[in-house]
Write a protein that holds these residues in place. Structure first.
Motif, PDB file in Angstrom:
ATOM      1  N   TYR A   1      -4.809   7.854  -2.878  1.00 45.38           N
ATOM      2  CA  TYR A   1      -3.777   6.869  -2.525  1.00 45.38           C
ATOM      3  C   TYR A   1      -3.869   6.391  -1.079  1.00 45.38           C
ATOM      4  O   TYR A   1      -3.358   5.323  -0.739  1.00 45.38           O
ATOM      5  N   GLU A   2      -4.536   7.132  -0.240  1.00 51.29           N
ATOM      6  CA  GLU A   2      -4.726   6.710   1.146  1.00 51.29           C
ATOM      7  C   GLU A   2      -5.508   5.406   1.226  1.00 51.29           C
ATOM      8  O   GLU A   2      -5.330   4.613   2.163  1.00 51.29           O
ATOM      9  N   HIS A   3      -6.359   5.158   0.211  1.00 51.74           N
ATOM     10  CA  HIS A   3      -7.204   3.961   0.214  1.00 51.74           C
ATOM     11  C   HIS A   3      -6.831   2.987  -0.913  1.00 51.74           C
ATOM     12  O   HIS A   3      -7.487   1.964  -1.070  1.00 51.74           O
TER      13      HIS A   3
ATOM     14  N   TYR B   1      -0.655  17.122  -3.811  1.00 53.62           N
ATOM     15  CA  TYR B   1      -0.622  16.237  -2.650  1.00 53.62           C
ATOM     16  C   TYR B   1      -2.033  15.993  -2.099  1.00 53.62           C
ATOM     17  O   TYR B   1      -2.444  14.846  -1.887  1.00 53.62           O
ATOM     18  N   GLU B   2      -2.756  17.060  -1.864  1.00 53.75           N
ATOM     19  CA  GLU B   2      -4.065  16.938  -1.221  1.00 53.75           C
ATOM     20  C   GLU B   2      -5.038  16.116  -2.059  1.00 53.75           C
ATOM     21  O   GLU B   2      -5.757  15.251  -1.538  1.00 53.75           O
TER      22      GLU B   2
ATOM     23  N   ASN C   1       4.703   1.946   0.842  1.00 59.97           N
ATOM     24  CA  ASN C   1       5.196   1.504   2.150  1.00 59.97           C
ATOM     25  C   ASN C   1       6.125   0.297   2.021  1.00 59.97           C
ATOM     26  O   ASN C   1       5.834  -0.635   1.270  1.00 59.97           O
TER      27      ASN C   1
ATOM     28  N   ILE D   1       4.258  11.211  -1.956  1.00 60.81           N
ATOM     29  CA  ILE D   1       3.468   9.983  -1.912  1.00 60.81           C
ATOM     30  C   ILE D   1       4.432   8.831  -2.174  1.00 60.81           C
ATOM     31  O   ILE D   1       5.255   8.907  -3.089  1.00 60.81           O
TER      32      ILE D   1
ATOM     33  N   TRP E   1      -3.634  12.313  -2.393  1.00 61.28           N
ATOM     34  CA  TRP E   1      -3.649  11.525  -1.163  1.00 61.28           C
ATOM     35  C   TRP E   1      -5.056  11.031  -0.828  1.00 61.28           C
ATOM     36  O   TRP E   1      -5.218   9.965  -0.233  1.00 61.28           O
TER      37      TRP E   1
ATOM     38  N   GLY F   1       1.891   5.389   1.551  1.00 62.90           N
ATOM     39  CA  GLY F   1       2.002   6.320   2.664  1.00 62.90           C
ATOM     40  C   GLY F   1       2.353   7.691   2.117  1.00 62.90           C
ATOM     41  O   GLY F   1       2.492   7.884   0.901  1.00 62.90           O
ATOM     42  N   SER F   2       2.530   8.657   3.020  1.00 60.68           N
ATOM     43  CA  SER F   2       2.851  10.006   2.548  1.00 60.68           C
ATOM     44  C   SER F   2       3.643  10.774   3.589  1.00 60.68           C
ATOM     45  O   SER F   2       3.599  10.466   4.789  1.00 60.68           O
TER      46      SER F   2
ATOM     47  N   SER G   1       3.424  17.765   3.293  1.00 61.15           N
ATOM     48  CA  SER G   1       2.445  17.745   2.217  1.00 61.15           C
ATOM     49  C   SER G   1       3.158  17.720   0.871  1.00 61.15           C
ATOM     50  O   SER G   1       2.842  18.492  -0.002  1.00 61.15           O
TER      51      SER G   1
ATOM     52  N   ASN H   1       0.822  -1.224   0.000  1.00 64.11           N
ATOM     53  CA  ASN H   1       0.000   0.000   0.000  1.00 64.11           C
ATOM     54  C   ASN H   1       0.854   1.271   0.000  1.00 64.11           C
ATOM     55  O   ASN H   1       2.044   1.225  -0.329  1.00 64.11           O
TER      56      ASN H   1
END
Length: 225
Positions: A169-171, A162-163, A114, A111, A166, A104-105, A108, A102
């Motif tokens: 990419y967070e999910h 980034y905002e 992990n 990306i 993310w 991480g970041s 700001s 997966n």
């Protein structure tokens, strides 16, 4: 006199660009890295290409998939000493599995993928850090050691990149693994984008754990008087 002035101005220009120090010695950027096998590297590059296209970030394509253990500047004439150092470290290392899972970041601006298996990686970093003086160019140019193992997807992002990314990419899911059996020493001239491989160091599995008592043991045929 004109020739001297021209040479002096050229040298001054290179010093200002970071290509030479004031002493006239050539300076390179160096990186010691772990690099996934070709199939996994290609899969990560596909992810980077998707990111570059979706979030208008062509810079994501400039850096190949790798785990950078340390990044530093140093005189080129020190390269032979650095090679010797890394060879001594890798001579004792065993191959190990690196697990990726997966994303991480670093808010700001970055990306990344992990790296789940961290212990052996950070052990190598610890070994390198013990000789960090060899990688220090001057007080303004100290080596940067890895603190959080990762493989970058995109760095130096604008706030909106980034905002927005993310949120996705967070999910998002990713999984891969490779066997680390060598490190690469990369180098490039400062202010250039292309790295080239200066050396490859295979893990040699040489055992160095000699029992202290054995160093002082008497020969088998020795008889105490």
């Amino acid at each position: 006199m004109a020739i001297y002035t021209k040479k002096y101005q050229q040298k001054k220009k290179y010093v200002e660009q970071g290509l030479l120090t004031s002493s006239g010695y050539l300076v390179n950027e160096y990186a010691i890295v772990l690099q996934p096998h070709e199939e996994l590297s290609n899969a990560i590059m596909e992810e980077k290409k998707m990111y570059a296209e979706t979030y208008q970030c062509p810079e994501a394509l400039y850096v190949k998939p790798r785990i950078t253990l340390v990044h530093f500047k140093q005189h080129e004439l020190m390269e032979t000493h650095i090679v010797r150092l890394v060879k001594n470290i890798t001579a004792t290392l065993l191959d190990f599995k690196v697990e990726l899972k997966n994303f991480g970041s670093f808010p700001s601006h970055t990306i990344y993928i992990n790296v789940v298996s961290k212990v052996q990686i950070m052990d190598i970093v610890k070994e390198l850090k013990a000789s960090q003086k060899l990688m220090k160019l001057d007080d303004e140019n100290k080596p940067h050691f890895l603190t959080e193992p990762n493989i970058s997807i995109a760095r130096k992002l604008l706030p909106w990149q980034y905002e927005k990314s993310w949120l996705e990419y967070e999910h998002k899911h990713f999984h891969g693994r490779f066997i680390a059996d060598h490190v690469l020493l990369l180098k490039r001239r400062e202010n250039t984008k292309m790295w080239k491989t200066a050396n490859r160091f295979d893990f040699e599995h040489i055992k160095t754990d000699v029992k202290q008592g054995a160093l002082f043991a008497a020969p088998a045929n020795y008889k105490k008087k």
